[in-house]
Design a protein around this motif. Structure first.
Motif, PDB file in Angstrom:
ATOM      1  N   ARG A  13       0.856  -1.184   0.000  1.00 42.12           N
ATOM      2  CA  ARG A  13       0.000   0.000   0.000  1.00 42.12           C
ATOM      3  C   ARG A  13       0.885   1.223   0.000  1.00 42.12           C
ATOM      4  O   ARG A  13       1.919   1.254   0.649  1.00 42.12           O
ATOM      5  N   GLU A  14       0.456   2.235  -0.732  1.00 43.88           N
ATOM      6  CA  GLU A  14       1.218   3.471  -0.828  1.00 43.88           C
ATOM      7  C   GLU A  14       0.502   4.563  -0.053  1.00 43.88           C
ATOM      8  O   GLU A  14      -0.720   4.668  -0.114  1.00 43.88           O
ATOM      9  N   GLY A  15       1.279   5.360   0.678  1.00 44.74           N
ATOM     10  CA  GLY A  15       0.681   6.443   1.438  1.00 44.74           C
ATOM     11  C   GLY A  15       1.719   7.194   2.242  1.00 44.74           C
ATOM     12  O   GLY A  15       2.884   6.818   2.295  1.00 44.74           O
ATOM     13  N   ARG A  16       1.277   8.263   2.884  1.00 50.41           N
ATOM     14  CA  ARG A  16       2.184   9.066   3.707  1.00 50.41           C
ATOM     15  C   ARG A  16       2.358   8.462   5.092  1.00 50.41           C
ATOM     16  O   ARG A  16       3.408   8.581   5.700  1.00 50.41           O
ATOM     17  N   CYS A  17       1.292   7.824   5.596  1.00 54.28           N
ATOM     18  CA  CYS A  17       1.322   7.226   6.930  1.00 54.28           C
ATOM     19  C   CYS A  17       1.201   5.714   6.849  1.00 54.28           C
ATOM     20  O   CYS A  17       0.604   5.181   5.934  1.00 54.28           O
ATOM     21  N   LYS A  18       1.745   5.049   7.846  1.00 57.19           N
ATOM     22  CA  LYS A  18       1.666   3.586   7.907  1.00 57.19           C
ATOM     23  C   LYS A  18       0.227   3.152   8.129  1.00 57.19           C
ATOM     24  O   LYS A  18      -0.421   3.639   9.059  1.00 57.19           O
ATOM     25  N   PRO A  19      -0.303   2.260   7.272  1.00 59.54           N
ATOM     26  CA  PRO A  19      -1.679   1.790   7.455  1.00 59.54           C
ATOM     27  C   PRO A  19      -1.845   1.040   8.777  1.00 59.54           C
ATOM     28  O   PRO A  19      -0.937   0.343   9.222  1.00 59.54           O
ATOM     29  N   GLN A  20      -2.999   1.196   9.401  1.00 55.05           N
ATOM     30  CA  GLN A  20      -3.274   0.547  10.680  1.00 55.05           C
ATOM     31  C   GLN A  20      -3.722  -0.897  10.508  1.00 55.05           C
ATOM     32  O   GLN A  20      -3.421  -1.741  11.332  1.00 55.05           O
ATOM     33  N   LYS A  21      -4.458  -1.178   9.423  1.00 55.96           N
ATOM     34  CA  LYS A  21      -5.048  -2.501   9.237  1.00 55.96           C
ATOM     35  C   LYS A  21      -4.958  -2.916   7.776  1.00 55.96           C
ATOM     36  O   LYS A  21      -5.137  -2.106   6.881  1.00 55.96           O
ATOM     37  N   CYS A  22      -4.702  -4.191   7.535  1.00 54.25           N
ATOM     38  CA  CYS A  22      -4.607  -4.725   6.180  1.00 54.25           C
ATOM     39  C   CYS A  22      -5.918  -5.410   5.797  1.00 54.25           C
ATOM     40  O   CYS A  22      -6.703  -5.792   6.659  1.00 54.25           O
ATOM     41  N   ALA A  23      -6.124  -5.591   4.505  1.00 56.79           N
ATOM     42  CA  ALA A  23      -7.317  -6.278   4.006  1.00 56.79           C
ATOM     43  C   ALA A  23      -7.366  -7.732   4.484  1.00 56.79           C
ATOM     44  O   ALA A  23      -8.441  -8.318   4.589  1.00 56.79           O
ATOM     45  N   CYS A  24      -6.196  -8.317   4.787  1.00 58.00           N
ATOM     46  CA  CYS A  24      -6.159  -9.705   5.253  1.00 58.00           C
ATOM     47  C   CYS A  24      -6.574  -9.827   6.722  1.00 58.00           C
ATOM     48  O   CYS A  24      -6.699 -10.923   7.241  1.00 58.00           O
ATOM     49  N   GLY A  25      -6.756  -8.688   7.401  1.00 58.75           N
ATOM     50  CA  GLY A  25      -7.210  -8.706   8.790  1.00 58.75           C
ATOM     51  C   GLY A  25      -6.108  -8.472   9.813  1.00 58.75           C
ATOM     52  O   GLY A  25      -6.393  -8.329  10.987  1.00 58.75           O
ATOM     53  N   ALA A  26      -4.860  -8.429   9.365  1.00 60.26           N
ATOM     54  CA  ALA A  26      -3.742  -8.208  10.282  1.00 60.26           C
ATOM     55  C   ALA A  26      -3.701  -6.744  10.717  1.00 60.26           C
ATOM     56  O   ALA A  26      -3.899  -5.843   9.906  1.00 60.26           O
ATOM     57  N   LYS A  27      -3.439  -6.520  11.987  1.00 55.09           N
ATOM     58  CA  LYS A  27      -3.343  -5.159  12.504  1.00 55.09           C
ATOM     59  C   LYS A  27      -1.896  -4.840  12.846  1.00 55.09           C
ATOM     60  O   LYS A  27      -1.214  -5.642  13.470  1.00 55.09           O
TER      61      LYS A  27
END
Length: 38
Positions: A13-27
């Motif tokens: 995933r691309e973005g400025r901030c680290k994503p909190q949650k993935c589509a696979c369910g991992a946090k």
């Protein structure tokens, strides 16, 4: 922009901030991917 990779499923995933949650369910499973210098 930075690219983050999920350590559980490998999704990117691309973005400025680290994503909190993935589509696979991992946090909190994202780590910053080192970009290759061209």
């Amino acid at each position: 922009m930075a690219v983050f990779v999920c350590t559980q499923c490998g999704a990117e995933r691309e973005g400025r901030c680290k994503p909190q949650k993935c589509a696979c369910g991992a946090k909190g499973s994202f780590v910053k991917k080192e970009e290759e210098k061209k």
